[in-house]
Write a protein that holds these residues in place. Structure first.
Motif, PDB file in Angstrom:
ATOM      1  N   ILE A   1      26.771  35.897  34.537  1.00  0.00           N
ATOM      2  CA  ILE A   1      27.296  36.183  35.873  1.00  0.00           C
ATOM      3  C   ILE A   1      26.236  35.894  36.942  1.00  0.00           C
ATOM      4  CG2 ILE A   1      27.970  38.095  37.400  1.00  0.00           C
ATOM      5  CD1 ILE A   1      29.550  39.190  34.947  1.00  0.00           C
ATOM      6  N   ARG A   2      24.985  36.267  36.667  1.00  0.00           N
ATOM      7  CA  ARG A   2      23.916  35.987  37.629  1.00  0.00           C
ATOM      8  C   ARG A   2      23.684  34.478  37.752  1.00  0.00           C
ATOM      9  NH1 ARG A   2      21.583  40.377  34.919  1.00  0.00           N
ATOM     10  NH2 ARG A   2      19.975  39.098  33.911  1.00  0.00           N
ATOM     11  N   LYS A   3      23.835  33.764  36.656  1.00  0.00           N
ATOM     12  CA  LYS A   3      23.689  32.306  36.708  1.00  0.00           C
ATOM     13  C   LYS A   3      24.827  31.665  37.507  1.00  0.00           C
ATOM     14  CE  LYS A   3      21.291  31.970  32.231  1.00  0.00           C
ATOM     15  NZ  LYS A   3      21.338  31.398  30.855  1.00  0.00           N
ATOM     16  N   VAL A   4      26.037  32.163  37.319  1.00  0.00           N
ATOM     17  CA  VAL A   4      27.180  31.643  38.079  1.00  0.00           C
ATOM     18  C   VAL A   4      26.970  31.892  39.565  1.00  0.00           C
ATOM     19  CG1 VAL A   4      29.656  31.950  38.531  1.00  0.00           C
ATOM     20  CG2 VAL A   4      28.811  31.844  36.174  1.00  0.00           C
ATOM     21  N   ASP A   5      26.473  33.071  39.911  1.00  0.00           N
ATOM     22  CA  ASP A   5      26.197  33.375  41.314  1.00  0.00           C
ATOM     23  C   ASP A   5      25.155  32.419  41.887  1.00  0.00           C
ATOM     24  OD1 ASP A   5      26.388  35.215  43.681  1.00  0.00           O
ATOM     25  OD2 ASP A   5      24.274  35.524  43.206  1.00  0.00           O
ATOM     26  N   ALA A   6      24.126  32.122  41.100  1.00  0.00           N
ATOM     27  CA  ALA A   6      23.101  31.170  41.549  1.00  0.00           C
ATOM     28  C   ALA A   6      23.708  29.792  41.758  1.00  0.00           C
ATOM     29  CB  ALA A   6      21.970  31.110  40.531  1.00  0.00           C
ATOM     30  N   ALA A   7      24.576  29.377  40.855  1.00  0.00           N
ATOM     31  CA  ALA A   7      25.222  28.070  40.974  1.00  0.00           C
ATOM     32  C   ALA A   7      26.088  27.985  42.218  1.00  0.00           C
ATOM     33  CB  ALA A   7      26.066  27.799  39.728  1.00  0.00           C
TER      34      ALA A   7
END
Length: 269
Positions: free
Chosen positions: A121-127
């Motif tokens: 989820i944190r990676k998706v937010d970064a993307a």
């Protein structure tokens, strides 16, 4: 003419999108010429083409340059498998997303693997933040590995997959890659319960495309299967030439994923 990012999003609302995953520009151009409405990479095929193992091993510069070589020859959308983002640090994942978008891709696959859903989820937010900075409506396809990696007993997998699907949708994902799901009743349940368009990974014995579309599937990926056969064919042809001086095309067969990934292991010093 619509922008490629818009086109790619729209393709997930127009029936079943078939993606024959490739690892280089020549393969990308060939697939487009065959009529594919979009092109997708296989992280394994791309890594093996450069002599690296699949599994977050490919250097960022090789990832970037390979994507750029593909978008140079394509007129259809390109989506790139970035595995787990090549890092567990969302800031580093943001750098990968930045390189991918700058090279011309309009979609990514990113997977949870054996990590926690919260990390993905944190990676998706970064993307999402990087894509917004570029002004690109990046299609973020999240691969949930509950089935593919046998993370839970069989009777618990569907419930966990649906739980994660809801979390990823809330986090801003655009698609759900339910890799490893093959049973029709489970496919139907995922398509019915998920708010995201569902992507499946080809497996021997999977239902035919018309049936998958009836069940609600929106995207079907070949994954590394094409590359596995191509390397197997190359090995068979090279062996017959080296041993007999001719090209024997009668006994060609695919290598397995495990054989190829072992072949690309770093050489001992």
């Amino acid at each position: 003419m619509a922008a490629l990012d818009t086109v790619f999003h729209d393709l997930h609302r127009q029936g079943l999108l078939m993606l024959a995953n490739v690892g280089d520009a020549g393969g990308a151009r060939l697939v487009e010429r065959l009529g594919s409405k979009a092109v997708a990479t296989s992280s394994a095929a791309m890594a093996w083409n450069h002599g690296y193992q699949d599994g977050n091993k490919l250097p960022l510069e090789l990832l970037r340059s390979t994507i750029a070589s593909m978008t140079r020859v394509l007129s259809v959308p390109l989506t790139v498998d970035i595995e787990g983002g090549y890092s567990d640090d969302p800031a580093q994942v943001a750098n990968v997303i930045d390189a991918v978008i700058a090279a011309g891709a309009v979609g990514v696959n990113i997977e949870d693997g054996v990590g926690s859903p919260d990390l993905l989820i944190r990676k998706v937010d970064a993307a999402r933040k990087v894509a917004e900075r570029h002004g690109v409506n990046l299609f973020v396809n999240v691969r949930c590995d509950v089935y593919l990696k046998n993370l839970l007993p069989a009777e618990q997998r569907l419930e966990e997959l649906l739980k994660r699907a809801a979390q990823y949708a809330n986090a801003g994902a655009d698609g759900l890659f339910a890799a490893g799901v093959v049973e029709p009743h489970e496919i139907a349940a995922v398509c019915r319960e998920s708010r995201l368009p569902v992507n499946l990974l080809w497996r021997a014995g999977l239902a035919a495309p018309d049936e998958l579309q009836r069940l609600g599937v929106r995207r079907l990926s070949a994954g590394s299967a094409i590359a596995e056969f191509l390397y197997g064919a190359m090995g068979g042809l090279a062996r017959s030439f080296l041993e007999h001086g001719h090209l024997d095309t009668q006994a060609l067969k695919a290598h397995t994923y495990g054989e190829l990934n072992s072949l690309m292991a770093p050489r001992a010093e």
